[in-house]
Design a protein around this motif. Structure first.
Motif, PDB file in Angstrom:
ATOM      1  N   ASP A 151       0.789  -1.122   0.009  1.00 26.41           N
ATOM      2  CA  ASP A 151      -0.025  -0.036   0.077  1.00 26.41           C
ATOM      3  C   ASP A 151       0.861   1.316   0.004  1.00 26.41           C
ATOM      4  O   ASP A 151       0.668   2.193  -0.730  1.00 26.41           O
ATOM      5  CB  ASP A 151      -1.042  -0.064   1.138  1.00 26.41           C
ATOM      6  CG  ASP A 151      -1.884  -0.998   1.043  1.00 26.41           C
ATOM      7  OD1 ASP A 151      -2.344  -1.690   0.012  1.00 26.41           O
ATOM      8  OD2 ASP A 151      -2.803  -1.160   2.241  1.00 26.41           O
ATOM      9  N   ILE A 152       1.894   1.450   0.716  1.00 26.94           N
ATOM     10  CA  ILE A 152       2.875   2.308   1.045  1.00 26.94           C
ATOM     11  C   ILE A 152       3.627   2.765  -0.438  1.00 26.94           C
ATOM     12  O   ILE A 152       3.555   3.653  -0.939  1.00 26.94           O
ATOM     13  CB  ILE A 152       3.935   2.041   1.914  1.00 26.94           C
ATOM     14  CG1 ILE A 152       3.307   2.002   3.263  1.00 26.94           C
ATOM     15  CG2 ILE A 152       4.667   3.578   2.008  1.00 26.94           C
ATOM     16  CD1 ILE A 152       2.220   3.005   3.583  1.00 26.94           C
ATOM     17  N   GLU A 153       3.951   1.536  -1.128  1.00 26.94           N
ATOM     18  CA  GLU A 153       4.501   1.553  -2.504  1.00 26.94           C
ATOM     19  C   GLU A 153       3.593   2.175  -3.488  1.00 26.94           C
ATOM     20  O   GLU A 153       4.094   3.012  -4.304  1.00 26.94           O
ATOM     21  CB  GLU A 153       5.027   0.332  -2.874  1.00 26.94           C
ATOM     22  CG  GLU A 153       6.451  -0.179  -2.357  1.00 26.94           C
ATOM     23  CD  GLU A 153       7.524   0.643  -2.725  1.00 26.94           C
ATOM     24  OE1 GLU A 153       7.649   1.156  -3.629  1.00 26.94           O
ATOM     25  OE2 GLU A 153       8.321   0.861  -1.465  1.00 26.94           O
ATOM     26  N   LYS A 154       2.413   1.674  -3.478  1.00 27.17           N
ATOM     27  CA  LYS A 154       1.161   2.204  -4.342  1.00 27.17           C
ATOM     28  C   LYS A 154       1.210   3.863  -3.943  1.00 27.17           C
ATOM     29  O   LYS A 154       1.094   4.310  -5.137  1.00 27.17           O
ATOM     30  CB  LYS A 154      -0.070   1.520  -4.299  1.00 27.17           C
ATOM     31  CG  LYS A 154       0.110  -0.064  -4.654  1.00 27.17           C
ATOM     32  CD  LYS A 154      -1.380  -0.690  -4.319  1.00 27.17           C
ATOM     33  CE  LYS A 154      -1.241  -1.946  -4.608  1.00 27.17           C
ATOM     34  NZ  LYS A 154      -2.525  -2.650  -4.199  1.00 27.17           N
ATOM     35  N   MET A 155       1.136   4.263  -2.811  1.00 27.30           N
ATOM     36  CA  MET A 155       1.131   5.635  -2.477  1.00 27.30           C
ATOM     37  C   MET A 155       1.980   6.396  -2.990  1.00 27.30           C
ATOM     38  O   MET A 155       2.050   7.285  -3.688  1.00 27.30           O
ATOM     39  CB  MET A 155       0.729   5.821  -1.084  1.00 27.30           C
ATOM     40  CG  MET A 155       0.423   7.275  -0.666  1.00 27.30           C
ATOM     41  SD  MET A 155       0.086   7.126   1.109  1.00 27.30           S
ATOM     42  CE  MET A 155      -1.697   7.452   0.880  1.00 27.30           C
ATOM     43  N   LEU A 156       3.256   5.794  -3.004  1.00 26.89           N
ATOM     44  CA  LEU A 156       4.637   6.679  -3.435  1.00 26.89           C
ATOM     45  C   LEU A 156       4.600   6.423  -5.024  1.00 26.89           C
ATOM     46  O   LEU A 156       4.845   7.548  -5.543  1.00 26.89           O
ATOM     47  CB  LEU A 156       5.981   5.860  -2.941  1.00 26.89           C
ATOM     48  CG  LEU A 156       6.172   6.131  -1.528  1.00 26.89           C
ATOM     49  CD1 LEU A 156       7.503   5.103  -1.296  1.00 26.89           C
ATOM     50  CD2 LEU A 156       6.796   7.317  -1.473  1.00 26.89           C
ATOM     51  N   ASN A 157       4.068   5.505  -5.776  1.00 28.57           N
ATOM     52  CA  ASN A 157       4.108   5.485  -7.267  1.00 28.57           C
ATOM     53  C   ASN A 157       3.001   6.298  -7.558  1.00 28.57           C
ATOM     54  O   ASN A 157       3.097   7.102  -8.872  1.00 28.57           O
ATOM     55  CB  ASN A 157       4.061   4.185  -7.660  1.00 28.57           C
ATOM     56  CG  ASN A 157       5.266   3.317  -7.321  1.00 28.57           C
ATOM     57  OD1 ASN A 157       6.469   3.933  -7.187  1.00 28.57           O
ATOM     58  ND2 ASN A 157       4.981   1.974  -7.340  1.00 28.57           N
ATOM     59  N   GLY A 158       2.113   6.643  -6.945  1.00 27.43           N
ATOM     60  CA  GLY A 158       0.823   7.358  -7.184  1.00 27.43           C
ATOM     61  C   GLY A 158       0.965   8.831  -7.044  1.00 27.43           C
ATOM     62  O   GLY A 158       0.122   9.739  -7.736  1.00 27.43           O
TER      63      GLY A 158
END
Length: 95
Positions: free
Chosen positions: A78-85
């Motif tokens: 979830d954190i990776e998705k947030m960073l990539n988004g």
């Protein structure tokens, strides 16, 4: 363990690591995905945000979490998705 032996935090961390390693084959055999969990301090460093901002993300349900005792855990995915988004915004030029 005798009553005069003291169990330290390091002992507990080692036990936790050994336990997860022992359970891994069972998890893999059942086809369960392995998830990495992050603590609040790790998330704040990754996202470069304050504790208050992280709390606001939880309250707004922008970021899902699990709470164990007094500790919040977040899925690394979830954190990776947030960073990539997150879009990089350039500062506005003055006219």
């Amino acid at each position: 363990m005798s009553p005069d032996e003291l169990l330290t935090k390091k002992d507990l961390e080692l036990f936790k690591k050994e336990l997860f390693e022992a359970l891994r084959p069972f998890q893999e055999a059942q086809g369960l995905p392995q998830q990495k969990w992050l603590r609040s301090s790790d998330v704040r460093k990754m996202l470069r945000i304050s504790a208050g901002t992280l709390q606001n993300l939880r309250i707004a349900r922008t970021l899902s979490y699990n709470k164990v005792g007094k500790i919040f855990f977040y899925k690394a995915d979830d954190i990776e998705k947030m960073l990539n988004g997150v879009e990089k915004k350039s500062p506005k030029k003055k006219s």
